[in-house]
Design a protein around this motif. Structure first.
Motif, PDB file in Angstrom:
ATOM      1  N   VAL A 162       0.818  -1.225   0.000  1.00 63.72           N
ATOM      2  CA  VAL A 162       0.000   0.000   0.000  1.00 63.72           C
ATOM      3  C   VAL A 162       0.848   1.269   0.000  1.00 63.72           C
ATOM      4  O   VAL A 162       0.575   2.177  -0.796  1.00 63.72           O
ATOM      5  CB  VAL A 162      -1.016  -0.025   1.162  1.00 63.72           C
ATOM      6  CG1 VAL A 162      -1.698   1.317   1.321  1.00 63.72           C
ATOM      7  CG2 VAL A 162      -2.042  -1.117   0.917  1.00 63.72           C
ATOM      8  N   TRP A 206      -3.774   3.753  -2.384  1.00 59.18           N
ATOM      9  CA  TRP A 206      -5.125   3.191  -2.387  1.00 59.18           C
ATOM     10  C   TRP A 206      -5.823   3.577  -3.679  1.00 59.18           C
ATOM     11  O   TRP A 206      -5.662   4.682  -4.173  1.00 59.18           O
ATOM     12  CB  TRP A 206      -5.926   3.735  -1.195  1.00 59.18           C
ATOM     13  CG  TRP A 206      -5.427   3.231   0.114  1.00 59.18           C
ATOM     14  CD1 TRP A 206      -4.608   3.880   0.982  1.00 59.18           C
ATOM     15  CD2 TRP A 206      -5.723   1.973   0.704  1.00 59.18           C
ATOM     16  NE1 TRP A 206      -4.364   3.105   2.082  1.00 59.18           N
ATOM     17  CE2 TRP A 206      -5.042   1.922   1.936  1.00 59.18           C
ATOM     18  CE3 TRP A 206      -6.472   0.869   0.320  1.00 59.18           C
ATOM     19  CZ2 TRP A 206      -5.098   0.830   2.786  1.00 59.18           C
ATOM     20  CZ3 TRP A 206      -6.534  -0.220   1.156  1.00 59.18           C
ATOM     21  CH2 TRP A 206      -5.852  -0.241   2.375  1.00 59.18           C
ATOM     22  N   HIS A 207      -6.619   2.656  -4.215  1.00 60.31           N
ATOM     23  CA  HIS A 207      -7.322   2.910  -5.477  1.00 60.31           C
ATOM     24  C   HIS A 207      -8.820   2.742  -5.256  1.00 60.31           C
ATOM     25  O   HIS A 207      -9.261   1.749  -4.678  1.00 60.31           O
ATOM     26  CB  HIS A 207      -6.865   1.912  -6.547  1.00 60.31           C
ATOM     27  CG  HIS A 207      -5.380   1.873  -6.710  1.00 60.31           C
ATOM     28  ND1 HIS A 207      -4.670   2.873  -7.309  1.00 60.31           N
ATOM     29  CD2 HIS A 207      -4.475   0.946  -6.309  1.00 60.31           C
ATOM     30  CE1 HIS A 207      -3.394   2.565  -7.288  1.00 60.31           C
ATOM     31  NE2 HIS A 207      -3.250   1.399  -6.682  1.00 60.31           N
ATOM     32  N   TRP A 251     -12.003   0.555  -1.378  1.00 65.27           N
ATOM     33  CA  TRP A 251     -10.656   1.073  -1.613  1.00 65.27           C
ATOM     34  C   TRP A 251      -9.733  -0.132  -1.584  1.00 65.27           C
ATOM     35  O   TRP A 251      -9.749  -0.919  -0.637  1.00 65.27           O
ATOM     36  CB  TRP A 251     -10.253   2.071  -0.523  1.00 65.27           C
ATOM     37  CG  TRP A 251     -10.985   3.372  -0.652  1.00 65.27           C
ATOM     38  CD1 TRP A 251     -12.156   3.697  -0.054  1.00 65.27           C
ATOM     39  CD2 TRP A 251     -10.603   4.477  -1.449  1.00 65.27           C
ATOM     40  NE1 TRP A 251     -12.541   4.963  -0.428  1.00 65.27           N
ATOM     41  CE2 TRP A 251     -11.579   5.467  -1.287  1.00 65.27           C
ATOM     42  CE3 TRP A 251      -9.529   4.741  -2.290  1.00 65.27           C
ATOM     43  CZ2 TRP A 251     -11.524   6.698  -1.921  1.00 65.27           C
ATOM     44  CZ3 TRP A 251      -9.465   5.977  -2.920  1.00 65.27           C
ATOM     45  CH2 TRP A 251     -10.459   6.931  -2.734  1.00 65.27           C
ATOM     46  N   GLY A 267      -5.756  -1.548  -2.022  1.00 63.66           N
ATOM     47  CA  GLY A 267      -4.337  -1.218  -2.043  1.00 63.66           C
ATOM     48  C   GLY A 267      -3.585  -2.233  -2.865  1.00 63.66           C
ATOM     49  O   GLY A 267      -3.924  -3.410  -2.890  1.00 63.66           O
TER      50      GLY A 267
END
Length: 147
Positions: free
Chosen positions: A82, A87-88, A137, A139
């Motif tokens: 991460v 974070w995506h 979210w 990672g």
């Protein structure tokens, strides 16, 4: 319990099994000639105290340690990923797969879709099972999701 060995009396402690022995009763004893203190009766099971007191309880402990170590290694690997990748934002759909871990279908807005197997967790992913994608979210690197 005392028994004669080579003309002299030898004494050895023999653990009492299920059968009760009375004072003066004749009992057949099997012993190690190299060390007559290692003895047992012929009616008792030949058990090794080291095995029963140490190795048998060690087996469940080793099993738990193995799985805890694998889980900790996985979490450590994700924790390291991460900070490198960030974070995506994504959407996730949890599908219960009977007799196995839950399947998570994760969709990234700009990177495509990926199917991930859930891991054992106290958060119980199957309770989030729904037909509607949930905000998430994730990672880690996006290259695994790129098509």
């Amino acid at each position: 319990m005392g028994f004669p060995v080579g003309g002299s009396g030898t004494y050895a402690e023999i653990p009492a099994g299920l059968r009760k022995y009375h004072s003066g009763e004749d009992v057949d004893v099997v012993y190690d000639p190299a060390d007559p203190t290692h003895a047992r009766t012929v009616e008792e099971v030949n058990t090794d105290r080291f095995m029963t007191l140490f190795l048998i309880p060690l087996a469940p402990l080793a099993t738990v340690t193995y799985f805890a170590g694998r889980s900790a290694a996985g979490w450590f690997r994700r924790h390291r990923a991460v900070p490198r990748t960030g974070w995506h934002p994504a959407s996730a759909l949890v599908r219960r797969m009977y007799w196995s871990s839950p399947l998570l279908v994760v969709t990234y807005p700009r990177a495509g879709e990926i199917a991930l197997w859930g891991v054992p967790s106290a958060h119980r992913a199957p309770r989030y099972e729904t037909d509607e994608p949930q905000r998430a979210w994730v990672g880690g690197p996006l290259r695994a999701a790129a098509k």
